[in-house]
Enzyme design. Structure first.
Site, PDB file in Angstrom:
ATOM      1  N   ARG A   1       1.030 -22.555 -12.563  1.00 36.24           N
ATOM      2  CA  ARG A   1       1.838 -21.591 -11.826  1.00 36.24           C
ATOM      3  C   ARG A   1       3.224 -22.143 -11.535  1.00 36.24           C
ATOM      4  O   ARG A   1       4.173 -21.402 -11.361  1.00 36.24           O
ATOM      5  CB  ARG A   1       1.174 -21.254 -10.485  1.00 36.24           C
ATOM      6  CG  ARG A   1      -0.186 -20.572 -10.618  1.00 36.24           C
ATOM      7  CD  ARG A   1      -0.645 -20.084  -9.287  1.00 36.24           C
ATOM      8  NE  ARG A   1       0.421 -19.300  -8.678  1.00 36.24           N
ATOM      9  CZ  ARG A   1       0.407 -18.964  -7.394  1.00 36.24           C
ATOM     10  NH1 ARG A   1      -0.571 -19.365  -6.625  1.00 36.24           N
ATOM     11  NH2 ARG A   1       1.394 -18.247  -6.894  1.00 36.24           N
ATOM     12  N   ARG A  19      -0.830 -16.998   6.103  1.00 35.91           N
ATOM     13  CA  ARG A  19       0.458 -16.536   5.548  1.00 35.91           C
ATOM     14  C   ARG A  19       0.743 -15.058   5.794  1.00 35.91           C
ATOM     15  O   ARG A  19       0.887 -14.271   4.849  1.00 35.91           O
ATOM     16  CB  ARG A  19       0.552 -16.872   4.072  1.00 35.91           C
ATOM     17  CG  ARG A  19       0.357 -18.368   3.812  1.00 35.91           C
ATOM     18  CD  ARG A  19       0.470 -18.740   2.377  1.00 35.91           C
ATOM     19  NE  ARG A  19       1.845 -18.725   1.904  1.00 35.91           N
ATOM     20  CZ  ARG A  19       2.209 -19.089   0.673  1.00 35.91           C
ATOM     21  NH1 ARG A  19       1.275 -19.465  -0.189  1.00 35.91           N
ATOM     22  NH2 ARG A  19       3.449 -19.067   0.283  1.00 35.91           N
ATOM     23  N   CYS A  56      -4.191 -17.390   1.643  1.00 30.68           N
ATOM     24  CA  CYS A  56      -4.431 -18.188   0.433  1.00 30.68           C
ATOM     25  C   CYS A  56      -4.965 -19.543   0.846  1.00 30.68           C
ATOM     26  O   CYS A  56      -5.127 -19.810   2.043  1.00 30.68           O
ATOM     27  CB  CYS A  56      -3.172 -18.293  -0.421  1.00 30.68           C
ATOM     28  SG  CYS A  56      -2.048 -19.559   0.123  1.00 30.68           S
ATOM     29  N   ASP A  64       6.264 -28.538   0.305  1.00 25.23           N
ATOM     30  CA  ASP A  64       5.833 -28.510  -1.096  1.00 25.23           C
ATOM     31  C   ASP A  64       5.831 -29.881  -1.747  1.00 25.23           C
ATOM     32  O   ASP A  64       5.427 -30.009  -2.904  1.00 25.23           O
ATOM     33  CB  ASP A  64       6.711 -27.540  -1.906  1.00 25.23           C
ATOM     34  CG  ASP A  64       6.527 -26.097  -1.464  1.00 25.23           C
ATOM     35  OD1 ASP A  64       7.355 -25.255  -1.842  1.00 25.23           O
ATOM     36  OD2 ASP A  64       5.568 -25.832  -0.712  1.00 25.23           O
ATOM     37  N   LYS A 102      10.971 -22.427  -9.798  1.00 30.06           N
ATOM     38  CA  LYS A 102      10.064 -21.280  -9.603  1.00 30.06           C
ATOM     39  C   LYS A 102      10.449 -20.507  -8.353  1.00 30.06           C
ATOM     40  O   LYS A 102      10.579 -19.284  -8.366  1.00 30.06           O
ATOM     41  CB  LYS A 102       8.617 -21.759  -9.465  1.00 30.06           C
ATOM     42  CG  LYS A 102       7.666 -20.676  -8.956  1.00 30.06           C
ATOM     43  CD  LYS A 102       6.254 -21.178  -8.794  1.00 30.06           C
ATOM     44  CE  LYS A 102       5.969 -21.902  -7.535  1.00 30.06           C
ATOM     45  NZ  LYS A 102       5.699 -21.052  -6.371  1.00 30.06           N
ATOM     46  N   ASN A 103      10.652 -21.218  -7.239  1.00 33.34           N
ATOM     47  CA  ASN A 103      10.856 -20.539  -5.959  1.00 33.34           C
ATOM     48  C   ASN A 103      12.247 -19.949  -5.785  1.00 33.34           C
ATOM     49  O   ASN A 103      12.518 -19.283  -4.792  1.00 33.34           O
ATOM     50  CB  ASN A 103      10.506 -21.487  -4.807  1.00 33.34           C
ATOM     51  CG  ASN A 103       9.011 -21.734  -4.768  1.00 33.34           C
ATOM     52  OD1 ASN A 103       8.239 -21.039  -5.437  1.00 33.34           O
ATOM     53  ND2 ASN A 103       8.594 -22.721  -4.005  1.00 33.34           N
TER      54      ASN A 103
HETATM   55  C1  EPZ Z   1       7.823 -20.150   0.283  1.00 34.26           C
HETATM   56  O1  EPZ Z   1       6.638 -19.451   0.668  1.00 34.26           O
HETATM   57  C2  EPZ Z   1       7.455 -20.906  -0.997  1.00 34.26           C
HETATM   58  N1  EPZ Z   1       7.031 -19.963  -2.005  1.00 34.26           N
HETATM   59  C3  EPZ Z   1       6.334 -21.882  -0.703  1.00 34.26           C
HETATM   60  O2  EPZ Z   1       6.086 -22.647  -1.879  1.00 34.26           O
HETATM   61  C4  EPZ Z   1       6.777 -22.838   0.380  1.00 34.26           C
HETATM   62  O3  EPZ Z   1       5.710 -23.672   0.728  1.00 34.26           O
HETATM   63  C5  EPZ Z   1       7.215 -22.046   1.633  1.00 34.26           C
HETATM   64  O4  EPZ Z   1       8.225 -21.094   1.289  1.00 34.26           O
HETATM   65  C6  EPZ Z   1       7.767 -22.945   2.713  1.00 34.26           C
HETATM   66  O5  EPZ Z   1       8.821 -23.704   2.256  1.00 34.26           O
HETATM   67  C7  EPZ Z   1       7.978 -19.277  -2.694  1.00 34.26           C
HETATM   68  O6  EPZ Z   1       9.166 -19.411  -2.496  1.00 34.26           O
HETATM   69  C8  EPZ Z   1       7.494 -18.321  -3.729  1.00 34.26           C
HETATM   70  P1  EPZ Z   1       7.301 -18.914   4.519  1.00 34.26           P
HETATM   71  P2  EPZ Z   1       6.694 -18.311   1.801  1.00 34.26           P
HETATM   72  O7  EPZ Z   1       7.386 -17.452   4.691  1.00 34.26           O
HETATM   73  O8  EPZ Z   1       7.964 -17.603   1.717  1.00 34.26           O
HETATM   74  C9  EPZ Z   1       4.758 -18.230   8.507  1.00 34.26           C
HETATM   75  C10 EPZ Z   1       4.838 -23.618  -3.631  1.00 34.26           C
HETATM   76  O9  EPZ Z   1       4.054 -24.573  -3.580  1.00 34.26           O
HETATM   77  N2  EPZ Z   1       5.159 -16.813   8.385  1.00 34.26           N
HETATM   78  O10 EPZ Z   1       8.534 -19.715   4.657  1.00 34.26           O
HETATM   79  O11 EPZ Z   1       5.444 -17.533   1.708  1.00 34.26           O
HETATM   80  C11 EPZ Z   1       3.806 -18.685   7.392  1.00 34.26           C
HETATM   81  O12 EPZ Z   1       2.480 -18.377   7.673  1.00 34.26           O
HETATM   82  C12 EPZ Z   1       4.803 -22.548  -2.520  1.00 34.26           C
HETATM   83  O13 EPZ Z   1       5.681 -23.464  -4.515  1.00 34.26           O
HETATM   84  C13 EPZ Z   1       4.855 -15.944   9.395  1.00 34.26           C
HETATM   85  O14 EPZ Z   1       4.234 -16.317  10.395  1.00 34.26           O
HETATM   86  O15 EPZ Z   1       6.635 -19.229   3.108  1.00 34.26           O
HETATM   87  C14 EPZ Z   1       4.079 -20.172   7.327  1.00 34.26           C
HETATM   88  O16 EPZ Z   1       3.311 -20.821   8.268  1.00 34.26           O
HETATM   89  C15 EPZ Z   1       3.638 -22.687  -1.615  1.00 34.26           C
HETATM   90  N3  EPZ Z   1       5.240 -14.637   9.265  1.00 34.26           N
HETATM   91  C16 EPZ Z   1       5.563 -20.260   7.677  1.00 34.26           C
HETATM   92  O17 EPZ Z   1       5.912 -19.041   8.326  1.00 34.26           O
HETATM   93  C17 EPZ Z   1       5.939 -14.178   8.175  1.00 34.26           C
HETATM   94  O18 EPZ Z   1       6.268 -12.996   8.094  1.00 34.26           O
HETATM   95  C18 EPZ Z   1       6.479 -20.465   6.476  1.00 34.26           C
HETATM   96  O19 EPZ Z   1       6.178 -19.478   5.507  1.00 34.26           O
HETATM   97  C19 EPZ Z   1       6.242 -15.083   7.164  1.00 34.26           C
HETATM   98  C20 EPZ Z   1       5.847 -16.401   7.275  1.00 34.26           C
END
Ligand code: EPZ
Length: 417
Positions: free
Chosen positions: A397, A122, A117, A305, A22-23
């Site tokens: 999902r 996020r 969420c 995850d 998915k990701n």
């Molecule tokens: C991706 O989400 C995955 N989703 C998530 O999987 C996964 O948990 C996550 O990466 C971490 O590995 C998809 O790929 C669709 P991040 P993403 O941006 O990209 C902070 C699942 O279960 N952050 O790496 O949204 C954020 O708040 C899902 O399949 C900022 O502060 O995650 C978090 O604490 C859930 N500013 C951390 O970074 C930003 O601009 C990591 O988030 C972006 C993120």
């Protein structure tokens, strides 16, 4: 609303084919916005988030063909709209991934700002910071991110946090930018690498793939190609935990063991016998699992995850395991539900102390997010009596036919509509 009914039914045994990731699929489908040519994707998982992405692209005027299962042909030769609307973005945060490619190719993009969420606030500040560094004008108004740039230009961007989505959005934007972009402190998750490889197959010039320093030399045009989505390491990890907690034996086919070494290491630490080849993994558990300590961190460390699923293993393990969640501030929503099934978990801030118990008892439990729902399904596989998992739309999902796949290796599990 669909529910799952599960009865503990002893060790799982058999083979499961892992679906596409998915990701990886979510950002990779968005690469179609970077070219007027047709993109052909294979190993595409049949998931709710994939259908949402399809709706999102079609809403922008993109042509999507899905004649064959697990395949998609996408052509973005022209767009009617450069907007990703609130109604779709609110159901799937990853919709933000159309921002970079749409802006890079069409000079403009308007995307509803994803809210928080269940697992955390996020923000997307790093996505925006990077686009502004590449010369975009970005305003946030009426709940939308509005970005404009005649043509993005290369920039040296140091990410403040390791963000998967931020790296993916900027990677796609930089592919068509004027000049060279350097992304420092970039995410190096296997899904980011899969996206980068797809972009290279379209004619992009990217070096440092798989590292936390990505260098992208922008090109004027990208072309279409055929690309196979990588296997889902989180779906695979979930099934391996199912085998471990039921003390069973599973072989996973179409898997990518090299993308999930930290998970396999933890399962070995818990007492499992793990073997792997290029595209298969076998796990054999001949004893009650041993409790393990783990901490979630960006790749290649242990993935957030998989946190909920491995916590469930600790619930029925011998001893006490300490789980620390460092990526999301609210990712212990499964804990109260597991405790309702007789688990003994204490939470203090971002740390959970899990005291293993001999037996869980079946109960009606509520899924709150995708991976939390997977952990409740796993708990149901070893609980005494019947477990009903409510709100499994979360599960749909990210897991393709989970009840069929688990049912085929001996689980007593059915969907109740
Ligand atoms: C991706 O989400 C995955 N989703 C998530 O999987 C996964 O948990 C996550 O990466 C971490 O590995 C998809 O790929 C669709 P991040 P993403 O941006 O990209 C902070 C699942 O279960 N952050 O790496 O949204 C954020 O708040 C899902 O399949 C900022 O502060 O995650 C978090 O604490 C859930 N500013 C951390 O970074 C930003 O601009 C990591 O988030 C972006 C993120």
């Amino acid at each position: 609303m669909d529910k799952l009914r599960i009865c503990g039914n002893g060790p799982l045994n058999g083979e499961i084919r892992v679906s596409g990731a998915k990701n990886a699929a979510l950002p990779i489908l968005c690469t179609s916005l970077l070219t007027a040519d047709t993109m052909r994707f294979t190993n595409v998982p049949m998931l709710r988030d994939i259908s949402t992405t399809q709706k999102l692209l079609q809403g922008m005027g993109v042509r999507v063909m899905t004649d064959n299962v697990h395949e998609m042909e996408i052509t973005a030769d022209h767009l009617d709209s450069l907007v990703a609307p609130y109604d779709l973005v609110k159901t799937m945060r990853a919709s933000i991934l159309v921002l970079g490619p749409t802006l890079a190719r069409f000079g403009e993009a308007t995307v509803s700002l994803p809210g928080g969420c269940a697992i955390g606030s996020r923000p997307v500040d790093q996505h925006i910071k990077g686009l502004v560094a590449m010369g975009a004008e970005v305003v946030i108004e009426h709940g939308y991110v509005k970005a404009k740039a005649a043509r993005l230009r290369g920039a040296h961007i140091v990410m403040d946090v390791v963000t998967v989505g931020g790296t993916e959005n900027l990677l796609m934007a930089a592919a068509l930018a004027d000049g060279t972009t350097i992304l420092e402190n970039a995410a190096r998750e296997p899904e980011v690498t899969d996206l980068a490889n797809c972009l290279v197959a379209m004619g992009a010039r990217i070096s440092g793939i798989g590292t936390n320093r990505l260098v992208v030399e922008g090109v004027d045009k990208l072309h279409g190609c055929e690309y196979a989505i990588m296997p889902d390491r989180i779906e695979a990890g979930t099934f391996l935990v199912a085998a471990a907690i039921t003390q069973g034996h599973l072989i996973l086919r179409n898997a990518a063991p090299r993308s999930m070494e930290s998970v396999l290491d933890k399962l070995v630490e818990a007492g499992a016998i793990v073997e792997a080849g290029d595209d298969w993994i076998s796990l054999d558990m001949k004893r009650r699992p041993k409790a393990i300590n783990f901490r979630t961190l960006p790749y290649p460390a242990f993935p957030t995850d998989m946190q909920a699923q491995l916590m469930t293993l600790n619930c029925v393990a011998e001893g006490t395991g300490v789980v620390t969640e460092t990526i999301f501030e609210n990712r212990f929503m499964h804990v109260p539900e597991l405790n309702r099934m007789g688990a003994r978990i204490e939470v203090e801030g971002n740390t959970a102390v899990v005291h293993g118990v001999d037996k869980l008892s079946g109960a009606t439990v509520m899924a709150t997010d995708l991976r939390a729902s997977a952990s409740l399904v796993l708990a149901g596989l070893v609980a005494q009596g019947e477990t009903i998992v409510d709100r499994i739309y979360h599960l749909d999902r990210g897991y393709e036919y989970i009840e069929k796949k688990l049912g085929a290796v001996g689980a007593q599990i059915e969907r109740i509509s």
